[in-house]
Design a protein around this motif. Structure first.
Motif, short mmCIF file in Angstrom:
data_model
loop_
_atom_site.label_atom_id
_atom_site.label_comp_id
_atom_site.label_asym_id
_atom_site.label_seq_id
_atom_site.Cartn_x
_atom_site.Cartn_y
_atom_site.Cartn_z
N SER A 64 -6.74 -6.92 -13.93
CA SER A 64 -6.62 -7.62 -12.53
C SER A 64 -5.77 -5.83 -11.87
O SER A 64 -5.29 -5.93 -10.66
N ILE A 65 -5.67 -4.97 -12.93
CA ILE A 65 -5.38 -3.50 -11.96
C ILE A 65 -6.60 -2.39 -11.99
O ILE A 65 -6.77 -1.71 -12.52
N GLY A 66 -6.69 -2.09 -10.66
CA GLY A 66 -7.83 -1.14 -10.20
C GLY A 66 -7.20 -0.14 -9.15
O GLY A 66 -6.27 -0.38 -8.37
N ALA A 67 -7.55 1.53 -9.92
CA ALA A 67 -7.92 1.51 -8.43
C ALA A 67 -7.79 1.68 -7.11
O ALA A 67 -7.10 2.67 -6.14
N GLU A 68 -8.50 0.53 -6.65
CA GLU A 68 -9.06 0.54 -5.35
C GLU A 68 -7.59 0.39 -4.88
O GLU A 68 -6.59 0.44 -3.81
N GLU A 69 -6.11 -0.05 -5.10
CA GLU A 69 -5.34 -1.36 -5.09
C GLU A 69 -4.48 -0.24 -4.86
O GLU A 69 -3.66 -0.45 -4.47
N ILE A 70 -4.08 0.96 -5.70
CA ILE A 70 -3.59 1.60 -5.66
C ILE A 70 -3.35 2.65 -4.77
O ILE A 70 -2.78 2.71 -3.88
N VAL A 71 -4.97 3.22 -4.76
CA VAL A 71 -5.25 4.14 -3.56
C VAL A 71 -5.39 3.43 -1.85
O VAL A 71 -4.87 3.93 -0.84
N ASP A 72 -5.06 1.85 -2.37
CA ASP A 72 -4.77 1.13 -0.71
C ASP A 72 -3.56 1.06 -0.77
O ASP A 72 -2.39 0.68 0.29
N GLY A 73 -2.84 1.65 -1.43
CA GLY A 73 -0.49 1.04 -1.67
C GLY A 73 -0.28 0.28 -1.84
O GLY A 73 0.64 -0.53 -1.46
N ASN A 74 -0.99 -0.85 -2.58
CA ASN A 74 -0.41 -1.94 -3.12
C ASN A 74 0.75 -2.14 -3.82
O ASN A 74 0.53 -1.73 -4.90
N ALA A 75 2.12 -2.30 -2.83
CA ALA A 75 3.02 -1.88 -4.11
C ALA A 75 3.38 -2.87 -5.29
O ALA A 75 3.94 -2.31 -5.80
N LYS A 76 2.72 -4.28 -5.34
CA LYS A 76 3.07 -5.05 -6.22
C LYS A 76 2.30 -4.15 -7.42
O LYS A 76 2.73 -4.06 -8.95
N MET A 77 0.76 -3.77 -7.44
CA MET A 77 0.06 -3.20 -8.23
C MET A 77 1.05 -1.82 -8.33
O MET A 77 1.07 -1.97 -10.05
N THR A 78 1.21 -0.93 -8.02
CA THR A 78 2.29 -0.06 -8.09
C THR A 78 3.21 -0.46 -9.20
O THR A 78 3.00 0.95 -9.58
N LEU A 79 3.30 -0.84 -8.42
CA LEU A 79 5.12 -1.12 -9.41
C LEU A 79 4.55 -2.02 -10.88
O LEU A 79 5.63 -1.14 -12.06
N GLY A 80 3.52 -2.44 -11.08
CA GLY A 80 3.52 -3.43 -12.03
C GLY A 80 2.82 -1.94 -13.28
O GLY A 80 3.09 -2.29 -14.85
N MET A 81 1.82 -0.60 -12.41
CA MET A 81 1.46 0.21 -13.40
C MET A 81 2.61 0.97 -13.92
O MET A 81 2.74 1.32 -15.34
#
Length: 898
Positions: A116-133
């Motif tokens: 459930s971690i995709g490149a689109e969420e990171i590129v879109d600046g999704n803080a939760k996904m970025t911190l999880g990554m």
């Protein structure tokens, strides 16, 4: 690792397979809706920058600066040390997505499953996904490789913290949240590795903010660990964030990774030193036990070699009782000590071989062979001592008997000779009438007959005195003096008798014959009187016998004597009849007799009195002989009783001595063999009451002074020696199996290998003697795959192996030596080079080490052990207090140089 994200305010972060061992799984819930307000954002940002600055860059906003994927790829290259695919430099969304995908693919290639971690969420600046990554990256590259004693990454990091902070007061690390609130744990970690940076004793538990800031500032300034946490936030939070603290603490772990190498080295050194210390204790114990045993042997041998006889039976019997106490009470514990000493020596040598140490060489004179030699000397001194004591008692008993017999015969003879010299010197014949002269002649003839009868007694007295001299009687001087006096007196009586006869015969021509009846009476009365005296003497004679046959012989002789009594009574009646006839004739012819028979002093009253005495002594003699017969029958019962038990115990011990063959032929695991041997040992110990019963029976035999036993070939001495050998053999056999278990476990030999080794050894041990000759051993090696065939190279290899398994050139290879050789061939051990390398790590690559460094890195007792034994370092780079760890390490293994 998998990371699952759901749109709910709280989403679970599941960690699986990354850095965890066994079946460890943990779920933790992280509310990323609070992430931007939570300490973690700052901590993750600081952690990323601590690595990005190595590439000359940093981030300001964690959820913005990774959106194009460029710094994300750069971060992964820095922390992994690997190159990622070349990034795309375009500004379009597709270029950013491609770069982030490259980063995510790299993470996945490291065994991390991203869900459930995709490149689109990171590129879109999704803080939760970025911190999880970022947390996923931290887990994989900063924490996963932390493992202490087969624990998971998190548990390994926690265990590392607990060990490092254990010596510090007020620090008790139990978790990654509240255990760190007061700041002392952070300061303790720094002080443990860099004590010059922290004054730990000045910190106060009630001032957590100061403590935290002190640790953060020191770490950033001196350890290159950026500040990732805020002291106020930690103190004011009921439960500080676990992930933030884990991230920060992991930086300390990596910063001090060099110290981990030192800890590993210290552990190796501690292990080696512990083995050495234990071996030294065993050596000291052996030396003391050997000294005590040798001292006891030294004191005991002169006592056993003292064969100076005592003067009395009582004194010799006391020596015999002392010797029995020695055999029953004093020697058995020393037999056990000697056996235990040999077991301790073998165990110590096995441990030294297993730890690759040189063999133990006891002090001069304290080798096992020295103790065995001393023990052999002891048993040689002991051998025959008891027999000597019993012979001496028998000799003294016979001496007492002979001395008493001498005194009785001497007293009887002296009583008989009393007044005889005066009688022979009397010159009564000068004024006697013819009839008186004839009476004196006849009286003298009777005296000569009596004198001749007493010649045998004088010879017996002289013979007894001679035997007492030959047997070294302690009072021989008085015996000889008395005997000489009797002999001199006897010679004088002979001379006087001869002279008186000449004087009487000179005047005999002028005298008429004296009454023939009186003469006949005197001639027959004197021998009969002498026979009665001899009979009374024999009936009162002391006797000493040792067997039933001897007493039965005396009884038979006594019965034969009693059979002659009717003839003797008839002789007595005939003699008395002569006296009565003389009186009848005198009365018939009105002859007035002048008094008693002039030819003899033996009157009818004397004859009757002595005959009555003989009649009284006969039943007394009967009683004494029957009493002695009963005693000898009792002794015979004791002999048979002892023989019956000895004939059972002796063969039982001989049968049990086959244990050597039993231990060699046993199958099953070594533990099974050990259990079987201990059961065998218990069965032997349980048999001890039979030996005790035999000792009791032997004691009764000795107290009865029984010196031989025809009913058995076993003596108590043989059985004692056999019993001691049996106990020693089983104890040694058990020790051999225990040493094989010790060898197997220490060298990592499997049960199958051990069974294979034993099967090969037993196959070639044809005589079951427990050892192989050179040709048997060569055949055994060939069967195991060794190239020792009869060529030049094979002979050289075989000679090399023989020098290892038979260093004393005895020509025999024991199973223990065979196992030691095979274990060395199949396992690895610590070496002097490995220990030197470990000390070099502790010394920071220096050629020497200081006492301070040893005390810091090693437990106190082992640190002081090294300091006390290390020589000062003499190299050109030496400093004050430098110690030479290289020579110390080589000395541990008995090597003279590297």
């Amino acid at each position: 690792m998998s990371l699952a994200v759901c749109p709910l305010p709280h989403w679970p972060l599941q960690m699986e397979g990354v850095g965890y061992r066994g079946s460890y799984k943990k779920q933790d819930t992280w509310d990323f809706s609070q992430a931007l307000l939570w300490e973690g954002t700052w901590t993750f940002t600081a952690w990323c920058n601590s690595h990005l600055r190595k590439a000359g860059t940093q981030i300001e906003n964690i959820d913005e600066d990774f959106r194009d994927g460029l710094k994300l790829m750069l971060l992964l290259e820095v922390i992994s040390g690997e190159r990622l695919p070349k990034p795309e430099r375009g500004k379009m969304r597709v270029h950013k997505i491609n770069n982030v995908n490259k980063a995510l693919d790299f993470i996945a290639s490291k065994g991390v499953k991203l869900v459930s971690i995709g490149a689109e969420e990171i590129v879109d600046g999704n803080a939760k996904m970025t911190l999880g990554m970022i947390w996923t990256i931290i887990l994989r590259f900063a924490i996963q490789d932390i493992s202490v004693e087969e624990t998971s990454a998190k548990e390994g990091l926690l265990l590392w913290c607990q060990r490092k902070t254990a010596p510090y007061k007020n620090v008790n690390v139990q978790n990654f949240h509240i255990s760190w609130k007061d700041g002392l744990a952070f300061n303790a970690l720094i002080h443990r590795h860099r004590p010059e940076l922290i004054e730990y004793d000045k910190l106060r538990k009630d001032d957590p903010v100061t403590n935290l800031n002190n640790a953060f500032e020191v770490a950033e300034k001196y350890l290159d660990i950026p500040k990732m946490l805020d002291a106020e936030d930690i103190v004011n939070t009921a439960r500080p964030d676990e992930k933030a603290i884990m991230t920060y603490v992991s930086s300390f772990y990596h910063a001090f990774s060099g110290a981990q190498k030192a800890e590993t080295a210290a552990n190796r050194i501690c292990k080696v030193l512990a083995v050495n210390q234990e071996n030294e204790h065993l050596m000291e114990d052996y030396e003391k036990l050997a000294s005590d045993l040798l001292e006891w042997i030294r004191r005991t041998i002169p006592w056993l070699e003292d064969r100076v006889p005592q003067k009395t039976i009582q004194e010799m019997q006391q020596k015999l009782e002392d010797f029995r106490d020695y055999r029953r009470v004093h020697k058995p514990p020393k037999v056990q000590e000697k056996c235990q000493l040999e077991i301790n020596f073998n165990t110590l040598q096995t441990k030294l071989r297993l730890s690759n140490r040189p063999a133990f060489m006891p002090s001069e004179g304290k080798m096992v062979s020295d103790i065995n030699n001393g023990w052999q000397h002891l048993e040689q001194a002991e051998k025959g001592y008891e027999e000597w004591l019993l012979n001496e008692i028998r000799r003294l008993e016979r001496l007492d008997h002979l001395a008493e017999k001498f005194r009785q015969k001497a007293s009887i003879h002296e009583a008989w000779t009393d007044g005889k010299e005066a009688m022979l010197k009397h010159r009564d014949y000068e004024t006697a009438t013819l009839s008186d002269i004839k009476a004196l002649i006849r009286k003298h003839e009777a005296f000569e007959s009596d004198l001749a009868a007493h010649q045998d007694r004088v010879e017996q007295i002289a013979a007894i005195a001679q035997e007492l001299n030959e047997l070294d009687y302690y009072d021989s001087h008085n015996v000889n003096t008395r005997c000489q006096k009797i002999c001199d007196q006897w010679d004088a009586l002979g001379s006087l008798t001869h002279g008186r006869r000449e004087a009487l015969e000179k005047t005999e021509k002028q005298l008429e014959a004296i009454d023939q009846l009186h003469l006949e009476y005197a001639k027959r009365a004197a021998p009969f009187n002498n026979w009665m005296e001899s009979a009374m003497e024999d009936l009162q004679d002391m006797f000493i016998v040792h067997t039933i046959e001897e007493i039965e012989g005396l009884i038979s002789a006594h019965d034969q004597f009693k059979s002659t009594l009717p003839d003797a009574d008839r002789e007595r009646e005939a003699i008395l009849a002569i006296h009565k006839e003389a009186q009848r004739i005198a009365e018939s012819n009105h002859i007035k007799l002048s008094g008693s028979n002039p030819y003899t002093t033996v009157t009818p009253q004397i004859i009757n009195s002595k005959w009555e005495k003989v009649q009284q002594l006969v039943p007394k003699r009967d009683h004494a002989l029957l009493e002695e017969q009963s005693k000898q029958q009792s002794n015979e019962h004791l002999r048979r009783q002892f023989a019956s038990q000895a004939n059972v115990v002796g063969p039982w011990i001989q049968t049990k001595m086959e244990i050597g063959r039993i231990s060699i032929e046993m199958n099953g695991t070594l533990e099974d063999q050990l259990s079987h041997l201990k059961q065998y040992e218990r069965s032997i110990v349980d048999y001890k009451p039979n030996l005790d019963l035999l000792e009791q029976q032997h004691q009764l035999i000795q107290e009865a002074l029984i010196f031989d036993n025809k009913h058995t070939n076993y003596t108590m001495e043989h059985i004692r020696v056999g019993w001691e050998q049996l106990l020693t053999t089983i104890a040694r056999t058990i020790n051999e199996v225990e040493n094989q278990i010790l060898t197997r476990d220490a060298k990592g030999i499997s049960q199958e290998q051990m069974q294979e080794f034993r099967a090969s050894f037993n196959h070639f041990d044809k005589d079951h003697g427990g050892a192989l000759g050179p040709e048997e051993f060569k055949a055994c090696l060939i069967s195991l795959g060794y190239d020792v065939e009869n060529d030049r190279q094979g002979d050289a290899e075989f000679n090399r192996i023989m020098s290892l398994v038979d260093p004393n050139h005895s020509g025999l290879v024991t199973f223990q030596a065979f196992i030691d050789f095979m274990s060395r061939e199949t396992t690895d051990t610590d070496t002097a080079d490995q220990v030197i390398a470990s000390f070099k790590v502790l010394a920071g690559d220096k050629n020497f080490i200081t006492a301070e460094e040893l005390r810091r890195e090693l437990p106190p007792d082992q640190a002081e052990y090294c300091i006390a034994r290390m020589a000062p370092y003499q190299g050109p780079d030496a400093v004050p207090g430098a110690l030479d760890y290289k020579s110390f390490s080589t000395a541990l293994y008995g090597e003279s140089d590297l």
